[in-house]
Design an enzyme around this catalytic site. Structure first.
Site, PDB file in Angstrom:
ATOM      1  N   GLN A 123     -10.021  -4.120  -3.444  1.00 20.54           N
ATOM      2  CA  GLN A 123     -11.310  -3.650  -2.928  1.00 20.54           C
ATOM      3  C   GLN A 123     -12.412  -3.871  -3.951  1.00 20.54           C
ATOM      4  O   GLN A 123     -13.486  -4.403  -3.626  1.00 20.54           O
ATOM      5  CB  GLN A 123     -11.210  -2.154  -2.591  1.00 20.54           C
ATOM      6  CG  GLN A 123     -12.527  -1.534  -2.156  1.00 20.54           C
ATOM      7  CD  GLN A 123     -12.915  -1.901  -0.736  1.00 20.54           C
ATOM      8  OE1 GLN A 123     -12.135  -1.702   0.182  1.00 20.54           O
ATOM      9  NE2 GLN A 123     -14.121  -2.417  -0.546  1.00 20.54           N
ATOM     10  N   ARG A 156     -13.715  -8.468   2.096  1.00 16.40           N
ATOM     11  CA  ARG A 156     -12.289  -8.233   1.826  1.00 16.40           C
ATOM     12  C   ARG A 156     -11.476  -9.476   2.200  1.00 16.40           C
ATOM     13  O   ARG A 156     -10.575  -9.888   1.491  1.00 16.40           O
ATOM     14  CB  ARG A 156     -11.761  -7.035   2.643  1.00 16.40           C
ATOM     15  CG  ARG A 156     -12.430  -5.704   2.399  1.00 16.40           C
ATOM     16  CD  ARG A 156     -12.265  -5.179   0.992  1.00 16.40           C
ATOM     17  NE  ARG A 156     -10.895  -5.166   0.524  1.00 16.40           N
ATOM     18  CZ  ARG A 156      -9.961  -4.243   0.835  1.00 16.40           C
ATOM     19  NH1 ARG A 156     -10.284  -3.229   1.623  1.00 16.40           N
ATOM     20  NH2 ARG A 156      -8.742  -4.293   0.337  1.00 16.40           N
ATOM     21  N   CYS A 189     -16.499   1.734   0.488  1.00 16.53           N
ATOM     22  CA  CYS A 189     -15.358   0.881   0.857  1.00 16.53           C
ATOM     23  C   CYS A 189     -14.891   1.122   2.283  1.00 16.53           C
ATOM     24  O   CYS A 189     -14.197   0.275   2.841  1.00 16.53           O
ATOM     25  CB  CYS A 189     -14.223   1.062  -0.142  1.00 16.53           C
ATOM     26  SG  CYS A 189     -13.515   2.712  -0.181  1.00 16.53           S
ATOM     27  N   ASP A 211     -17.298   7.110  -1.966  1.00 17.13           N
ATOM     28  CA  ASP A 211     -16.034   7.017  -1.228  1.00 17.13           C
ATOM     29  C   ASP A 211     -15.730   8.418  -0.696  1.00 17.13           C
ATOM     30  O   ASP A 211     -16.377   9.400  -1.105  1.00 17.13           O
ATOM     31  CB  ASP A 211     -14.936   6.530  -2.205  1.00 17.13           C
ATOM     32  CG  ASP A 211     -13.585   6.277  -1.544  1.00 17.13           C
ATOM     33  OD1 ASP A 211     -13.520   6.166  -0.295  1.00 17.13           O
ATOM     34  OD2 ASP A 211     -12.582   6.192  -2.278  1.00 17.13           O
ATOM     35  N   ARG A 228       0.874  -1.183   0.000  1.00 15.08           N
ATOM     36  CA  ARG A 228       0.000   0.000   0.000  1.00 15.08           C
ATOM     37  C   ARG A 228       0.901   1.220   0.000  1.00 15.08           C
ATOM     38  O   ARG A 228       1.702   1.406   0.920  1.00 15.08           O
ATOM     39  CB  ARG A 228      -0.921   0.010   1.227  1.00 15.08           C
ATOM     40  CG  ARG A 228      -1.672   1.325   1.366  1.00 15.08           C
ATOM     41  CD  ARG A 228      -2.786   1.301   2.375  1.00 15.08           C
ATOM     42  NE  ARG A 228      -3.950   0.592   1.867  1.00 15.08           N
ATOM     43  CZ  ARG A 228      -5.199   0.783   2.309  1.00 15.08           C
ATOM     44  NH1 ARG A 228      -5.445   1.666   3.271  1.00 15.08           N
ATOM     45  NH2 ARG A 228      -6.196   0.092   1.809  1.00 15.08           N
ATOM     46  N   HIS A 232      -7.299   0.672  -6.577  1.00 14.77           N
ATOM     47  CA  HIS A 232      -7.549  -0.145  -5.379  1.00 14.77           C
ATOM     48  C   HIS A 232      -8.193  -1.457  -5.857  1.00 14.77           C
ATOM     49  O   HIS A 232      -9.368  -1.736  -5.598  1.00 14.77           O
ATOM     50  CB  HIS A 232      -8.467   0.610  -4.423  1.00 14.77           C
ATOM     51  CG  HIS A 232      -8.458   0.083  -3.016  1.00 14.77           C
ATOM     52  ND1 HIS A 232      -7.643  -0.956  -2.594  1.00 14.77           N
ATOM     53  CD2 HIS A 232      -9.178   0.467  -1.921  1.00 14.77           C
ATOM     54  CE1 HIS A 232      -7.872  -1.180  -1.306  1.00 14.77           C
ATOM     55  NE2 HIS A 232      -8.790  -0.343  -0.872  1.00 14.77           N
TER      56      HIS A 232
HETATM   57  N1   CP Z   1     -11.384   0.030   2.309  1.00 12.44           N
HETATM   58  C1   CP Z   1     -10.114   0.010   2.729  1.00 12.44           C
HETATM   59  O1   CP Z   1      -9.168  -0.217   1.972  1.00 12.44           O
HETATM   60  O2   CP Z   1      -9.982   0.261   4.054  1.00 12.44           O
HETATM   61  P1   CP Z   1      -8.639   0.461   4.842  1.00 12.44           P
HETATM   62  O3   CP Z   1      -8.036   1.782   4.396  1.00 12.44           O
HETATM   63  O4   CP Z   1      -9.028   0.484   6.292  1.00 12.44           O
HETATM   64  O5   CP Z   1      -7.697  -0.657   4.519  1.00 12.44           O
HETATM   65  N1  NVA Z   2     -10.014   6.604  -1.905  1.00 16.53           N
HETATM   66  C1  NVA Z   2      -9.669   6.243  -0.541  1.00 16.53           C
HETATM   67  C2  NVA Z   2      -9.916   4.798  -0.307  1.00 16.53           C
HETATM   68  C3  NVA Z   2      -9.658   4.355   1.089  1.00 16.53           C
HETATM   69  C4  NVA Z   2      -9.830   2.884   1.272  1.00 16.53           C
HETATM   70  C5  NVA Z   2      -8.223   6.593  -0.267  1.00 16.53           C
HETATM   71  O1  NVA Z   2      -7.383   6.352  -1.137  1.00 16.53           O
HETATM   72  O2  NVA Z   2      -7.933   7.107   0.815  1.00 16.53           O
END
Ligand code: CP
Ligand code: NVA
Length: 306
Positions: free
Chosen positions: A136, A292, A264, A224, A106, A133
């Site tokens: 997800q 997930r 999400c 989101d 990440r 992502h």
């Molecule tokens: N939806 C998602 O990726 O959540 P987190 O940022 O908590 O991993």
């Molecule tokens: N678009 C958001 C998703 C979080 C899971 C971000 O990147 O912060």
């Protein structure tokens, strides 16, 4: 199942049949949980998780998933590794592949996961970048399948920022020929090349600045946060610019009678979604979060099994 691709950096890496195959396998793993048919393909394997942004769901679901599949987990960040002292990614990639069997990453730039994949000799899984992502959205397809009985032939609405989630939905739409309507404020639309790709692949994509147009008759209503991780300094400006894009009961009343609401998470109640909607009968966000785990296991099994 096995995948043609060695890495999952974006949904575009998958063949259309593989997208549906992962959904099916995740559903099987969910049904089997730790019973027959589950298996432990990661016994004697180690997976490193390199996370440079916060996470609750992705981190915990990958860690629990790896553990349920019998593998070992190493959690690290750039700050507590030599990456934080400017050790090149290409060196880190070639060292990590001597120790571990896969990387779950990440980070900010998509080029980071691309470089790790290019230089290392082990599968790299994108656990969120600024651009995509994929894990997800793959698990969200499982949630849609469970609640609506199908993923194809539905109308999907995306409201808000044309961000990493919107990009992965566009690529899912490309893979499956989905009908995807995106309502984004001017200046916050998805990347044009990803939109063009989805259209070229046969997705039906509508881009509008009118949330009502996107939601009308939709079976899946998805939103989101308005400011993603790394955009916190822009959050207050966005509150103004995204006015009217909140998923509330009035907007939802325009959707199909059987519509489900996806988010999400984490959610900002009162911004992109109201308390009534996220806690209401159309919201499936807790199943969505649970899924997930099942999808991470399907992905890990597909990429890391012998
Ligand atoms: N939806 C998602 O990726 O959540 P987190 O940022 O908590 O991993
Ligand atoms: N678009 C958001 C998703 C979080 C899971 C971000 O990147 O912060």
């Amino acid at each position: 199942m096995q995948l043609q691709t060695k890495h999952l950096l974006t949904i575009r890496d998958l063949e259309p049949g593989e997208v549906l195959g992962l959904v099916e396998r995740a559903a099987e793993l969910k049904a089997a949980l730790m019973g027959p048919g589950h298996g432990q393909p990661l016994v004697n394997k180690s997976v490193a998780m390199l996370f440079d942004k916060p996470s609750t769901r992705t981190r915990v679901s990958f860690e629990v998933g790896i553990s349920q599949l019998g593998g070992n987990i190493l959690f690290m960040t750039s700050r507590d590794s030599q990456l934080g002292r400017d050790e090149p990614l290409k060196d880190t990639a070639r060292v990590m592949d001597r120790y571990v069997d896969g990387l779950v990453v990440r980070t900010f730039g998509q080029e980071v996961v691309e470089q790790l994949a290019q230089w290392g000799d082990i599968p790299v899984i994108n656990a969120l970048t600024d651009k995509y992502h994929p894990c997800q959205v793959l698990s969200d397809l499982l949630t849609v399948q469970e609640h609506l009985g199908q993923v194809e032939g539905l109308t999907y609405a995306w409201l808000g920022d044309g961000n990493n989630m919107a990009h992965s939905w566009l690529e899912a739409a490309a893979a499956l020929g989905l009908d995807l309507r995106l309502a984004c404020p001017p200046g916050f639309t998805p990347d044009e090349d990803i939109l063009a790709y989805a259209q070229e692949q046969g997705a039906s994509v509508l881009l509008t600045s009118d949330p009502k147009e996107a939601v009308a008759g939709a079976q899946v209503v998805n939103t989101d946060v308005w400011a993603s991780m790394g955009q916190e300094d822009d959050a207050s400006r966005r509150l103004e610019l995204f006015r009217g894009f909140t998923v509330d009961n009035s907007l939802l009343s325009l959707a199909s009678q059987d519509a489900i609401v996806l988010h999400c998470l984490p959610a900002h109640r009162g911004e992109e979604i109201t308390e009534e909607v996220i806690e209401g009968p159309r919201s499936v966000v807790w199943d969505q979060a649970e899924n997930r785990l099942h999808m991470q296991k399907a992905i890990l099994e597909a990429l890391l099994s012998d």
